[in-house]
Design an enzyme around this catalytic site. Structure first.
Site, PDB file in Angstrom:
ATOM      1  N   LYS A  40       0.892  -1.172   0.000  1.00 20.66           N
ATOM      2  CA  LYS A  40       0.000   0.000   0.000  1.00 20.66           C
ATOM      3  C   LYS A  40       0.921   1.211   0.000  1.00 20.66           C
ATOM      4  O   LYS A  40       1.168   1.840   1.035  1.00 20.66           O
ATOM      5  CB  LYS A  40      -0.899  -0.012   1.232  1.00 20.66           C
ATOM      6  CG  LYS A  40      -1.889   1.160   1.301  1.00 20.66           C
ATOM      7  CD  LYS A  40      -3.045   1.010   0.329  1.00 20.66           C
ATOM      8  CE  LYS A  40      -4.021   2.176   0.468  1.00 20.66           C
ATOM      9  NZ  LYS A  40      -5.229   2.011  -0.358  1.00 20.66           N
TER      10      LYS A  40
ATOM     11  N   ASN B   5     -18.006  -6.003  -6.164  1.00 21.80           N
ATOM     12  CA  ASN B   5     -18.133  -6.027  -4.708  1.00 21.80           C
ATOM     13  C   ASN B   5     -19.581  -5.703  -4.332  1.00 21.80           C
ATOM     14  O   ASN B   5     -19.990  -4.548  -4.324  1.00 21.80           O
ATOM     15  CB  ASN B   5     -17.165  -5.020  -4.078  1.00 21.80           C
ATOM     16  CG  ASN B   5     -17.122  -5.145  -2.568  1.00 21.80           C
ATOM     17  OD1 ASN B   5     -17.607  -6.121  -2.001  1.00 21.80           O
ATOM     18  ND2 ASN B   5     -16.532  -4.163  -1.908  1.00 21.80           N
ATOM     19  N   CYS B   6     -20.343  -6.740  -4.032  1.00 21.93           N
ATOM     20  CA  CYS B   6     -21.774  -6.589  -3.718  1.00 21.93           C
ATOM     21  C   CYS B   6     -21.966  -6.622  -2.202  1.00 21.93           C
ATOM     22  O   CYS B   6     -22.579  -7.540  -1.656  1.00 21.93           O
ATOM     23  CB  CYS B   6     -22.578  -7.692  -4.387  1.00 21.93           C
ATOM     24  SG  CYS B   6     -22.318  -7.816  -6.167  1.00 21.93           S
TER      25      CYS B   6
END
Length: 225
Positions: free
Chosen positions: A37, A174-175
């Site tokens: 990251k 992405n649900c």
């Protein structure tokens, strides 16, 4: 070593959630991975680390240090180029590229680089995240939170990747919001208009098993180094 840059269609679409699940499936399958990251913002309420960095370290059960996965971090959850200017921090494409490429000699099967926000997130007044991805010349994994507006955001991102000849390794639906209706219809529309089949659909209560098929695709020998 396979390398993938993870971006979202926007901020808060679940990139870090997806990253941590990819880490989990790699750990369960003895796939040697590292998730970076490079640029992070927004301090965790539990430590002095940025929240996303902390989540990634937790997924690895702290076998890596913050310094190994993160180069630049800001406590405030503000657009990187704005807080960088306020704090006089230079988010240099060259420095970020060097930080990432220094990991290439490690004994890894797969290297994930989780970006900050979307494809065109600014790093400065004249550079964006797109410039870093172009400099690295690695494929992208796109995360789209399925909700109102996601079709437009996803198609715009896919089109921009194509315009710059950046390979899309796959896109994840992405649900995570059970209140959103017609998720399958929205996913189908994106597939039809973009020409890219959804790599995997992740529900609110997904676990690492939902990522098994995706991990096989990512680690396959057909994928370019």
């Amino acid at each position: 070593m396979k390398k993938f840059f993870i971006i979202g269609t926007d901020t808060e679409v679940g990139k870090t959630y997806i990253s941590t699940k990819l880490i989990e499936v790699c750990e369960h399958q003895n796939i040697k991975s590292l998730c970076l990251k490079p640029v992070a913002s927004g301090q965790s309420q539990f430590s002095e680390l940025c929240e996303d960095v902390e989540s990634i370290l937790n997924a690895y059960k702290h076998k890596f240090t913050a310094a190994e996965i993160n180069l630049i971090s800001f406590n405030q959850a503000v657009a990187p180029h704005i807080i960088a200017a306020k704090t006089k921090v230079d988010i240099s494409i060259g420095n970020l590229k060097q930080f990432i490429e220094n990991k290439y000699n490690q004994d890894l099967d797969i290297l994930f680089i989780e970006g900050a926000g979307g494809l065109l997130t600014p790093y400065s007044d004249h550079t964006t995240q797109l410039d870093l991805i172009k400099a690295l010349e690695i494929p992208v994994i796109l995360v789209s939170a399925i909700k109102v507006g996601c079709i437009n955001h996803t198609l715009l991102t896919i089109n921009e990747l194509g315009r710059h000849n950046i390979k899309l390794a796959g896109w994840i639906a992405n649900c995570n919001d059970s209140n959103i209706k017609y998720t399958d219809e929205q996913i189908s529309t994106i597939e039809e208009l973009s020409g890219y089949k959804c790599s995997t659909k992740i529900s609110q209560n997904a676990d690492y098993l939902d990522f098994i098929d995706l991990s096989k695709i990512l680690i396959s020998p057909e994928e370019n180094e």
